[in-house]
Design an enzyme around this catalytic site. Structure first.
Site: not given
Length: 325
Positions: A267, A234, A48, A236, A264
């Site tokens: 996302d 993702k 969501s 690094g 967050g």
């Protein structure tokens, strides 16, 4: 049915469909959960969060899940709908409660406590999927959290992938490894099997080190190149990696001017990356947008509250000066 009606219906179809568990969230203050006199109320769920991020970036997106018919579930459903996300396939049930999580940040470390066993979302079943709804999208986004909730949720995730592939819908998979839900051995089996089915695979570097049982970056890249998916790594030190068959392109992060809350960011990155794909960006350009969204999310407290709008991201990308008043 008239041509105009058909055109209007097509214009309303979600470009992205995602689903999973969204839980109520209570956040402790500076004293932590144990000693705080009050807790801030919100909600969170990887899927969501991504849906809200995409809606704010101007895309048509649908999210569905199973929530308890209780104050927490109803609040979640109303708020996601209010963010412009289509929740027409989401449901409320009186057979189980909405899951809950508590979060605190102490000594620079964030801790999450889950109360989700036998939650409403854990009861999702493959026969309840709307195949036509999934099949009309361009992208199906899912995470490794959903199949970790229960055996029937794993079956639901697998069926959703099957439906999407049969309809020519691209599958986006973010493993979102949660060791509080799955032991590492089971996670390796489940998540790596799902990665084999993806068209876009969005793992974090730390997740890959655990899933592949190695800290060797070159070995990790070699394993990723065996997948058919376009893989984006993702996490690094200073960049996100785009893995190509013959090269690895490092895309630098955007600097966060005011760091508040790390939750967050992943996302947010995913929402920005998918937005880039939908706009026709190549993977490197899409990652750059994802990096920007991730950097903006961490500058506000909450799982999704700091997700930016299209206007806000365009202002940064185009170096538009902020006018205070």
């Amino acid at each position: 049915m008239s041509t105009q009606s058909t055109t209007n219906e097509a214009a309303l179809r979600p470009e992205v469909v995602t689903f999973g568990e969204t839980m109520g969230l209570l956040i402790g203050g500076a004293k932590g959960i144990e000693h705080s006199a009050s807790l801030d109320k919100s909600f969170g769920g990887a899927e969501s969060n991504v849906a809200i991020g995409l809606a704010r970036l101007g895309h048509r997106v649908g999210w569905f899940g199973l929530l308890g018919d209780d104050p927490v579930g109803r609040h979640i459903l109303k708020t996601i709908r209010g963010e412009g996300v289509d929740v027409s396939r989401a449901s409320l049930t009186d057979e189980a409660a909405t899951g809950l999580m508590l979060r605190e940040q102490l000594a620079g470390k964030s801790s999450v406590y889950y109360y989700r066993k036998l939650s409403a979302a854990s009861r999702m079943r493959p026969e309840e999927l709307d195949a036509d709804y999934i099949g009309q999208a361009k992208l199906l986004h899912l995470t490794g959290i959903t199949p970790a909730l229960s055996p029937n949720c794993r079956d639901t995730a697998c069926e959703a992938i099957r439906v999407a592939k049969a309809a020519g819908v691209k599958v986006v998979f973010d493993p979102n490894l949660r060791l509080k839900l799955l032991g590492l051995d089971e996670a390796r089996t489940t998540l790596l099997e799902l990665a084999e089915e993806a068209d876009y695979f969005l793992p974090g570097l730390d997740e890959l080190k655990l899933l592949y049982d190695t800290d060797d970056f070159e070995e990790i890249v070699d394993r990723l190149r065996r997948l058919k998916a376009q893989t984006i790594v993702k996490g690094g030190d200073r960049e996100t990696y785009v893995i190509y068959p013959d090269e690895v392109v490092a895309v630098p992060y955007f600097k966060a001017e005011h760091f508040v809350d790390p939750i967050g960011a992943g996302d947010g990155f995913c929402a920005g990356f998918l937005s880039g794909l939908l706009r026709g960006f190549d993977p490197v350009e899409a990652v750059r947008l994802g990096n920007l969204v991730g950097s903006l999310v961490v500058q506000m407290a909450g799982d999704w509250e700091g997700l930016p709008t299209r206007k806000e991201t365009d202002a940064v990308l185009n170096n538009v000066a902020h006018v205070e008043r």
